[in-house]
Write an enzyme that holds these catalytic residues in place. Structure first.
Site, PDB file in Angstrom:
ATOM      1  N   LYS A 118       0.845  -1.201   0.000  1.00 17.17           N
ATOM      2  CA  LYS A 118       0.000   0.000   0.000  1.00 17.17           C
ATOM      3  C   LYS A 118       0.880   1.250   0.000  1.00 17.17           C
ATOM      4  O   LYS A 118       0.603   2.211  -0.722  1.00 17.17           O
ATOM      5  CB  LYS A 118      -0.930   0.023   1.216  1.00 17.17           C
ATOM      6  CG  LYS A 118      -1.928  -1.126   1.222  1.00 17.17           C
ATOM      7  CD  LYS A 118      -3.361  -0.649   1.199  1.00 17.17           C
ATOM      8  CE  LYS A 118      -4.343  -1.737   0.810  1.00 17.17           C
ATOM      9  NZ  LYS A 118      -4.618  -2.729   1.824  1.00 17.17           N
ATOM     10  N   LYS A 141      -6.523 -14.564 -13.054  1.00 25.32           N
ATOM     11  CA  LYS A 141      -7.133 -14.945 -11.769  1.00 25.32           C
ATOM     12  C   LYS A 141      -8.385 -14.082 -11.511  1.00 25.32           C
ATOM     13  O   LYS A 141      -8.333 -12.865 -11.698  1.00 25.32           O
ATOM     14  CB  LYS A 141      -6.110 -14.697 -10.652  1.00 25.32           C
ATOM     15  CG  LYS A 141      -6.666 -14.911  -9.257  1.00 25.32           C
ATOM     16  CD  LYS A 141      -5.680 -14.426  -8.194  1.00 25.32           C
ATOM     17  CE  LYS A 141      -6.230 -14.586  -6.825  1.00 25.32           C
ATOM     18  NZ  LYS A 141      -6.771 -13.724  -5.989  1.00 25.32           N
ATOM     19  N   LYS A 155     -11.680  -9.214  -7.467  1.00 24.00           N
ATOM     20  CA  LYS A 155     -12.488  -8.006  -7.594  1.00 24.00           C
ATOM     21  C   LYS A 155     -11.646  -6.828  -8.075  1.00 24.00           C
ATOM     22  O   LYS A 155     -12.153  -5.924  -8.724  1.00 24.00           O
ATOM     23  CB  LYS A 155     -13.286  -7.689  -6.330  1.00 24.00           C
ATOM     24  CG  LYS A 155     -12.512  -7.525  -5.071  1.00 24.00           C
ATOM     25  CD  LYS A 155     -13.476  -7.231  -3.930  1.00 24.00           C
ATOM     26  CE  LYS A 155     -12.773  -7.226  -2.593  1.00 24.00           C
ATOM     27  NZ  LYS A 155     -12.033  -8.465  -2.256  1.00 24.00           N
TER      28      LYS A 155
HETATM   29  P1  ADP Z   1     -10.064 -10.698  -4.284  1.00 24.87           P
HETATM   30  O1  ADP Z   1      -8.832 -11.140  -5.073  1.00 24.87           O
HETATM   31  O2  ADP Z   1     -11.285 -10.734  -5.131  1.00 24.87           O
HETATM   32  O3  ADP Z   1      -9.853  -9.373  -3.589  1.00 24.87           O
HETATM   33  P2  ADP Z   1      -9.708 -11.770  -1.640  1.00 24.87           P
HETATM   34  O4  ADP Z   1      -8.250 -11.439  -1.669  1.00 24.87           O
HETATM   35  O5  ADP Z   1     -10.620 -10.959  -0.774  1.00 24.87           O
HETATM   36  O6  ADP Z   1     -10.281 -11.780  -3.150  1.00 24.87           O
HETATM   37  O7  ADP Z   1      -9.838 -13.313  -1.280  1.00 24.87           O
HETATM   38  C1  ADP Z   1     -10.642 -13.868  -0.269  1.00 24.87           C
HETATM   39  C2  ADP Z   1     -10.403 -15.366  -0.281  1.00 24.87           C
HETATM   40  O8  ADP Z   1     -10.793 -15.939  -1.552  1.00 24.87           O
HETATM   41  C3  ADP Z   1      -8.922 -15.753  -0.105  1.00 24.87           C
HETATM   42  O9  ADP Z   1      -8.845 -16.898   0.722  1.00 24.87           O
HETATM   43  C4  ADP Z   1      -8.444 -16.082  -1.513  1.00 24.87           C
HETATM   44  O10 ADP Z   1      -7.389 -17.024  -1.506  1.00 24.87           O
HETATM   45  C5  ADP Z   1      -9.705 -16.647  -2.161  1.00 24.87           C
HETATM   46  N1  ADP Z   1      -9.711 -16.330  -3.601  1.00 24.87           N
HETATM   47  C6  ADP Z   1      -9.858 -15.114  -4.161  1.00 24.87           C
HETATM   48  N2  ADP Z   1      -9.833 -15.174  -5.512  1.00 24.87           N
HETATM   49  C7  ADP Z   1      -9.652 -16.473  -5.833  1.00 24.87           C
HETATM   50  C8  ADP Z   1      -9.544 -17.190  -7.079  1.00 24.87           C
HETATM   51  N3  ADP Z   1      -9.635 -16.564  -8.247  1.00 24.87           N
HETATM   52  N4  ADP Z   1      -9.353 -18.529  -7.030  1.00 24.87           N
HETATM   53  C9  ADP Z   1      -9.281 -19.180  -5.830  1.00 24.87           C
HETATM   54  N5  ADP Z   1      -9.387 -18.559  -4.633  1.00 24.87           N
HETATM   55  C10 ADP Z   1      -9.569 -17.232  -4.609  1.00 24.87           C
END
Ligand code: ADP
Ligand code: TRP
Length: 321
Positions: free
Chosen positions: A110, A189, A192
């Site tokens: 950050k 991947k 969000k």
């Molecule tokens: P984002 O990448 O959408 O911000 P987060 O970092 O909040 O998602 O992830 C929350 C949980 O979901 C974590 O445990 C992360 O490993 C899992 N996760 C997020 N995106 C994926 C994905 N594309 N495939 C598998 N697991 C995921």
């Protein structure tokens, strides 16, 4: 053997979150002793709108309960309903070297992006350590991105035990390497932050449009496609369709004769059906928010019963009592 994990209430959940994090957590309930909480204190470093925090927190609670978190088995609560965690944060923070926190990716990333870091962001790994150590946790299932935080938690627990005698359980991370990375609408991947998500719960028309809008190559339907297993829609189908249906569509794509439009239509239908029962449950829960609130309050009471014992142990060990 206690399993604990925290879920940050930051926006709408997608199927990457579901297959990567939620489904394994829900399956872990079979072994019992699961502690799952909504990490709303953690959201304070990024969200400064009170209404937004409330809406996100409630949304995440509905999502998890609809997807199968069973509050009869798991302890499910809102982090801030057990404020003991902030006291343990102070005890732990007083033993945490600045250098350890300066090396944390969460803060370094950050700061590198030019976001002016606040104390909360800097101290975030200490709060996370307190989240875990307050409940005598053995196992913490998390994504790879949280590995460093778990190492810090272990370091901090060991430091506390060295200073004040064996007091805190030193937990182990369970890093989910087995769960494949769910690809997003653009093949990267699903995340969000990349705007390539398929939400678990959302408007049917919007989601149909998103899925039908997946860009594919320009080969004609009749052409055989020897790389059918690499096709994005096939990869997603394998998550949401019965294995034999996904295998059949993959074979038809490989042989030639299946058009991309029909494939995407099949993907949408299977995705929509996969979450149909959860969608109904979510609508029912959303119409009964008092029930959801009572689930969280009951969870907080159960969590607090454990937390107060561990905190008292730490207070006694450190000479506060
Ligand atoms: P984002 O990448 O959408 O911000 P987060 O970092 O909040 O998602 O992830 C929350 C949980 O979901 C974590 O445990 C992360 O490993 C899992 N996760 C997020 N995106 C994926 C994905 N594309 N495939 C598998 N697991 C995921
Ligand atoms: N930091 C975690 C994340 O961003 C969420 C979290 C907070 C957590 N406290 C925790 C995860 C304790 C596991 C254990 O995903």
């Amino acid at each position: 053997m206690r399993t604990l994990t925290g879920i940050t209430p930051s926006g709408t959940l997608h199927i990457g979150n579901y297959f990567g994090a939620m489904r394994p957590a829900i399956e872990a309930q079979q072994a019992g002793d699961c502690f799952y909480f909504i990490a709303n204190y953690h959201s304070m470093t990024s969200v400064t709108d009170a209404a937004e925090r409330r809406v996100n927190t409630r949304g995440i609670a509905l999502d998890w309960l609809a997807c199968g978190l069973d509050p009869k088995i798991s302890v499910f609560w809102r982090q801030s309903d057990v404020p003991e965690v902030t006291e343990l944060t102070w005890l732990l923070g007083s033993l945490t070297p600045m250098g350890l926190l300066e090396r944390a990716h969460s803060y370094k990333d950050k700061a590198a992006k030019g976001i002016s870091p606040n104390f909360g962001l800097f101290a975030y790994p200490v709060l996370m350590a307190a989240d875990i150590l307050l409940y005598d946790t053995h196992r913490v299932p998390v994504g790879k991105d949280q590995k460093q935080h778990l190492e810090m938690t272990r370091d901090i627990a060991i430091k506390f035990n060295e200073a004040y005698g064996e007091t805190l359980v030193v937990p182990a991370a369970v890093i989910r390497d087995d769960v494949a990375v769910v690809p997003g609408l653009d093949g990267q991947k699903m995340s969000k932050s990349y705007g390539n998500t398929i939400e678990i719960f959302g408007d049917e028309k919007v989601l149909r449009k998103k899925i039908m809008g997946i860009v594919m190559d320009s080969r004609t339907p009749a052409e055989p496609k020897p790389d059918a297993d690499k096709n994005l829609a096939i990869q997603l189908l394998k998550l949401v369709a019965p294995a034999e249906v996904a295998a059949d569509l993959e074979n038809r794509l490989r042989a030639g004769g299946l058009g991309y439009g029909d494939l995407k239509k099949a993907l949408f239908e299977h995705y929509w059906n996969y979450f149909a029962a959860a969608r109904v449950r979510r609508t029912e829960l959303a119409a009964n928010l008092d029930h959801v609130e009572s689930v969280l309050r009951d969870g907080a009471a159960r969590a607090r019963a454990v937390a107060s014992v561990v905190l008292q142990r730490a207070r006694r060990a450190s000479g506060l009592e």
